[in-house]
Write an enzyme that holds these catalytic residues in place. Structure first.
Site, PDB file in Angstrom:
ATOM      1  CB  CYS A  99      -0.924   0.022   1.214  1.00  0.00           C
ATOM      2  SG  CYS A  99      -2.182  -1.259   1.174  1.00  0.00           S
ATOM      3  N   GLY A 150       2.066   1.520  -3.479  1.00  0.00           N
ATOM      4  CA  GLY A 150       0.933   1.752  -4.365  1.00  0.00           C
ATOM      5  C   GLY A 150       0.357   3.148  -4.254  1.00  0.00           C
ATOM      6  CG  ASP A 151      -0.462   6.866  -1.091  1.00  0.00           C
ATOM      7  OD1 ASP A 151      -1.530   7.275  -1.591  1.00  0.00           O
ATOM      8  OD2 ASP A 151       0.269   7.570  -0.372  1.00  0.00           O
ATOM      9  CB  ALA A 152       4.382   6.453  -4.080  1.00  0.00           C
ATOM     10  N   GLY A 175      -0.659   8.041  -7.054  1.00  0.00           N
ATOM     11  CA  GLY A 175      -0.556   9.499  -7.048  1.00  0.00           C
ATOM     12  C   GLY A 175       0.267  10.016  -8.219  1.00  0.00           C
TER      13      GLY A 175
END
Length: 127
Positions: A13, A16-18, A21
């Site tokens: 996560c 994946g967030d980076a 974004g």
């Protein structure tokens, strides 16, 4: 990373967030607006509510393996939920981030683009 299957959902996560974004920001850069306006659009697209909606768009196109990775992230215990999203939306968004992190670390660049383009096409009216 040799085997993303061995990483915890929290690590997937985090990555994946980076990734998610960055994908949004790359697409927004193509519309060439002032950076303040681009930031506002980015915030509107990169949040738990929007990401939960994004998952619903791509769900029919995912493989069994991808759904399993999503579920690992969705079911991961988190200590907090943002005020702007329900618990369900937040967990779905976490699962989506887990999927993007897994695909990135698995070097599945084409698959990331394929999945993200489904999301982006639906969000064109937001940009």
């Amino acid at each position: 990373m040799n085997n993303p299957n061995l990483l915890s959902p929290s690590v997937l996560c985090f990555v994946g967030d980076a990734v998610y974004g960055l994908l949004v920001r790359e697409k927004l850069a193509e519309i060439n607006r002032p950076s303040g306006e681009l930031h506002k659009l980015s915030v509107r697209l990169v949040n738990a509510v929007s990401q939960a909606k994004a998952y619903k768009l791509i769900e029919p196109y995912l493989t069994e393996k991808e759904i399993a990775v999503f579920k690992r992230g969705r079911n991961f215990h988190t200590s907090s939920t943002p005020k702007s999203a329900t618990s369900g939306e937040y967990h779905t968004a976490t699962g989506l981030e887990c999927l993007f992190g897994f695909l990135h670390l698995s070097k599945e660049t084409d698959r990331i683009k394929e999945i993200f383009n489904i999301i982006w096409e639906e969000n064109q009216n937001e940009a």
